[in-house]
Motif scaffolding. Structure first.
Motif, mmCIF file in Angstrom:
data_model
loop_
_atom_site.group_PDB
_atom_site.id
_atom_site.type_symbol
_atom_site.label_atom_id
_atom_site.label_comp_id
_atom_site.label_asym_id
_atom_site.label_seq_id
_atom_site.Cartn_x
_atom_site.Cartn_y
_atom_site.Cartn_z
ATOM 1 N N LEU A 66 34.738 32.826 8.242
ATOM 2 C CA LEU A 66 34.298 32.534 6.882
ATOM 3 C C LEU A 66 35.510 32.066 6.087
ATOM 4 C CD1 LEU A 66 32.177 35.769 6.268
ATOM 5 C CD2 LEU A 66 31.316 33.523 6.966
ATOM 6 N N MET A 67 35.380 30.918 5.430
ATOM 7 C CA MET A 67 36.512 30.331 4.702
ATOM 8 C C MET A 67 36.139 30.108 3.244
ATOM 9 S SD MET A 67 39.653 29.216 4.956
ATOM 10 C CE MET A 67 39.785 29.114 6.755
ATOM 11 N N LEU A 68 36.879 30.734 2.337
ATOM 12 C CA LEU A 68 36.707 30.504 0.908
ATOM 13 C C LEU A 68 37.753 29.495 0.451
ATOM 14 C CD1 LEU A 68 35.513 31.227 -1.908
ATOM 15 C CD2 LEU A 68 37.319 32.974 -2.068
ATOM 16 N N VAL A 69 37.300 28.453 -0.228
ATOM 17 C CA VAL A 69 38.218 27.452 -0.771
ATOM 18 C C VAL A 69 38.294 27.650 -2.283
ATOM 19 C CG1 VAL A 69 38.761 25.011 -1.010
ATOM 20 C CG2 VAL A 69 37.615 25.831 1.060
ATOM 21 N N THR A 70 39.478 28.022 -2.767
ATOM 22 C CA THR A 70 39.707 28.185 -4.202
ATOM 23 C C THR A 70 40.458 26.962 -4.718
ATOM 24 O OG1 THR A 70 41.839 29.307 -3.951
ATOM 25 C CG2 THR A 70 39.849 30.682 -3.871
ATOM 26 N N GLY A 71 40.691 26.951 -6.019
ATOM 27 C CA GLY A 71 41.390 25.802 -6.583
ATOM 28 C C GLY A 71 41.916 26.085 -7.963
ATOM 29 N N ALA A 72 41.111 25.762 -8.986
ATOM 30 C CA ALA A 72 41.532 25.983 -10.363
ATOM 31 C C ALA A 72 41.830 27.453 -10.608
ATOM 32 C CB ALA A 72 40.452 25.491 -11.323
ATOM 33 N N LEU A 73 41.010 28.315 -10.031
ATOM 34 C CA LEU A 73 41.247 29.759 -10.051
ATOM 35 C C LEU A 73 41.524 30.219 -8.629
ATOM 36 C CD1 LEU A 73 38.310 30.956 -12.347
ATOM 37 C CD2 LEU A 73 40.664 30.473 -13.019
ATOM 38 N N HIS A 74 42.381 31.204 -8.508
ATOM 39 C CA HIS A 74 42.668 31.718 -7.166
ATOM 40 C C HIS A 74 42.673 33.246 -7.146
ATOM 41 C CE1 HIS A 74 44.211 31.835 -3.089
ATOM 42 N NE2 HIS A 74 45.149 32.685 -3.504
ATOM 43 N N GLU A 75 43.632 33.862 -7.812
ATOM 44 C CA GLU A 75 43.759 35.315 -7.752
ATOM 45 C C GLU A 75 42.484 36.014 -8.200
ATOM 46 O OE1 GLU A 75 46.155 36.743 -6.327
ATOM 47 O OE2 GLU A 75 47.494 35.013 -6.133
ATOM 48 N N GLU A 76 41.860 35.514 -9.269
ATOM 49 C CA GLU A 76 40.643 36.144 -9.774
ATOM 50 C C GLU A 76 39.513 36.080 -8.758
ATOM 51 O OE1 GLU A 76 42.367 33.649 -11.073
ATOM 52 O OE2 GLU A 76 42.285 33.596 -13.269
ATOM 53 N N LEU A 77 39.442 34.978 -8.022
ATOM 54 C CA LEU A 77 38.389 34.815 -7.023
ATOM 55 C C LEU A 77 38.666 35.649 -5.780
ATOM 56 C CD1 LEU A 77 37.645 30.991 -7.286
ATOM 57 C CD2 LEU A 77 36.862 32.884 -8.720
ATOM 58 N N VAL A 78 39.903 35.674 -5.361
ATOM 59 C CA VAL A 78 40.262 36.486 -4.193
ATOM 60 C C VAL A 78 39.936 37.952 -4.447
ATOM 61 C CG1 VAL A 78 42.188 37.297 -2.771
ATOM 62 C CG2 VAL A 78 42.021 34.879 -3.392
ATOM 63 N N ALA A 79 40.185 38.420 -5.678
ATOM 64 C CA ALA A 79 39.899 39.817 -6.009
ATOM 65 C C ALA A 79 38.407 40.134 -5.880
ATOM 66 C CB ALA A 79 40.378 40.125 -7.427
ATOM 67 N N GLU A 80 37.549 39.144 -6.111
ATOM 68 C CA GLU A 80 36.104 39.355 -6.034
ATOM 69 C C GLU A 80 35.618 39.591 -4.605
ATOM 70 O OE1 GLU A 80 33.073 39.283 -8.132
ATOM 71 O OE2 GLU A 80 34.688 40.149 -9.315
ATOM 72 N N ILE A 81 36.328 39.037 -3.622
ATOM 73 C CA ILE A 81 35.842 39.134 -2.234
ATOM 74 C C ILE A 81 36.882 39.817 -1.338
ATOM 75 C CG2 ILE A 81 34.285 37.168 -2.442
ATOM 76 C CD1 ILE A 81 37.547 36.593 -0.683
ATOM 77 N N ASP A 82 37.776 40.562 -1.941
ATOM 78 C CA ASP A 82 38.899 41.145 -1.199
ATOM 79 C C ASP A 82 38.458 42.056 -0.062
ATOM 80 O OD1 ASP A 82 41.769 41.461 -0.906
ATOM 81 O OD2 ASP A 82 41.469 43.525 -1.590
ATOM 82 N N ASP A 83 37.301 42.698 -0.211
ATOM 83 C CA ASP A 83 36.828 43.639 0.811
ATOM 84 C C ASP A 83 35.916 42.973 1.833
ATOM 85 O OD1 ASP A 83 34.940 43.245 -1.227
ATOM 86 O OD2 ASP A 83 33.888 45.090 -0.687
ATOM 87 N N LEU A 84 35.745 41.673 1.743
ATOM 88 C CA LEU A 84 34.884 40.951 2.673
ATOM 89 C C LEU A 84 35.735 40.163 3.674
ATOM 90 C CD1 LEU A 84 32.158 39.615 0.187
ATOM 91 C CD2 LEU A 84 32.079 41.662 1.627
ATOM 92 N N PRO A 85 35.204 39.903 4.872
ATOM 93 C CA PRO A 85 36.002 39.280 5.950
ATOM 94 C C PRO A 85 36.168 37.771 5.796
ATOM 95 C CG PRO A 85 33.784 39.683 6.733
ATOM 96 C CD PRO A 85 33.852 40.292 5.358
ATOM 97 N N PHE A 86 36.780 37.372 4.689
ATOM 98 C CA PHE A 86 37.000 35.953 4.422
ATOM 99 C C PHE A 86 38.460 35.572 4.651
ATOM 100 C CE2 PHE A 86 32.931 35.756 2.361
ATOM 101 C CZ PHE A 86 32.591 34.409 2.353
ATOM 102 N N LEU A 87 38.651 34.392 5.192
ATOM 103 C CA LEU A 87 39.935 33.714 5.099
ATOM 104 C C LEU A 87 39.917 32.912 3.804
ATOM 105 C CD1 LEU A 87 40.152 32.384 8.774
ATOM 106 C CD2 LEU A 87 41.189 34.470 7.850
#
Length: 222
Positions: free
Chosen positions: A57-78
Motif C-alpha cells: 500500500l503506497m500513500l502519495v503525499t505532497g502539499a501536506l505530509h506530516e499531518e497526513l502521515v500522522a493520520e495513517i501511522d498505525d496502518l501498513p502503508f509505505l
C-alpha cells in the motif's frame, strides 16, 4: 461475504496507490483532513485500502505530509512525498509508481484510488480487482458522471502508459490511456462535488453516474 473476498490471496499481488498530494486550494482547507461520518477522508480511504488485502500500500503525499502521515501511522502503508505535487495528479501517479519499483516483487496490477471518494468500499475495489483478473483487461475503471476515472485497476502491461502522464489535465489523459479499456465498473455515488455556500458550513452534494455506451458496464450499487 466481504471476508471471503478479502481472504483471496490474489489481491496480495496487486499494489495500491492512494493519492493525497493536492493542496485543495479551491476549498481553502485540506480536503484530506475533512471529516465524513466521524473519520477524516484520508483515514476512511486508508482503512478501505487496507481491507482489500492489496500489497504493498503506497500513500502519495505532497502539499501536506506530516499531518497526513500522522493520520495513517498505525496502518501498513509505505509513504512517498511528491515534491512536484503542484504539477498535477499525473506527477503523483508517477511518484507512486516510482516508489513501487523498490518493492521486492513487481505487482501484477496496480489499483489507484483517491482519498476524496468516501463512498468507495472494499467490496467495490475487490470486485474491480476480480474483474481485471478474470478478464485480463489492461484497465478496469469506474464509470460515473458521464466519464471514466478512478478507482481504477491497471495491469502491469499498462503501467508504462501511466508513467507518461503529466500536467494538470491528467483526467483527460487518463481517458486516452483507457482507449484500451475492456471493462468498466459503474459506481453510483463515486463522484462527489464539494460546495461551500456563502456563510454556511461545508456540505456535500452527490452526483449519480450515468450509463456509458460502447463499453461493457458492470453495475455496482455500493
Amino acid at each position: 461475504m466481504l471476508s471471503e473476498l478479502t481472504a483471496s490471496a490474489a489481491t496480495s499481488s496487486v499494489a495500491l496507490i492512494l493519492l493525497a498530494a493536492g493542496a485543495s486550494t479551491r476549498m481553502g482547507q485540506a480536503k484530506q483532513l475533512l471529516y465524513f461520518q466521524g473519520q477524516t477522508l484520508l483515514r476512511r480511504a486508508a482503512e478501505t485500502a487496507v481491507a482489500t488485502g492489496c500489497q504493498p500500500l503506497m500513500l502519495v503525499t505532497g502539499a501536506l505530509h506530516e499531518e497526513l502521515v500522522a493520520e495513517i501511522d498505525d496502518l501498513p502503508f509505505l509513504v512517498t512525498r511528491n515534491p512536484d505535487w503542484a504539477a498535477g495528479m499525473g506527477s503523483s501517479i508517477r511518484a507512486g509508481l516510482a516508489a513501487l519499483e523498490k518493492a521486492p516483487q513487481p505487482p501484477s496490477a496496480v489499483l489507484i484510488m483517491l482519498c476524496d471518494q468516501p463512498l468507495v468500499t472494499p467490496a467495490l475495489l475487490l470486485t474491480m480487482i476480480k474483474q481485471q483478473q478474470a478478464s485480463q483487461a489492461p484497465v478496469v475503471a469506474s464509470a460515473y458522471g458521464g466519464t471514466l476515472g478512478v478507482p481504477a485497476v491497471f495491469s502491469a502491461d499498462s503501467l508504462p502508459a501511466l508513467r507518461q502522464l503529466g500536467g494538470r489535465r491528467v483526467r483527460g489523459k487518463l481517458l486516452l490511456v483507457m482507449v484500451i479499456l475492456l471493462v468498466a465498473c459503474r459506481f453510483r455515488g463515486a463522484f462527489l462535488m464539494w460546495i461551500r455556500p456563502p456563510n454556511m458550513p461545508l456540505c456535500w452534494k452527490m452526483t449519480w453516474g450515468s450509463k456509458l455506451r460502447r463499453i461493457q458496464i458492470c453495475q455496482l450499487n455500493h
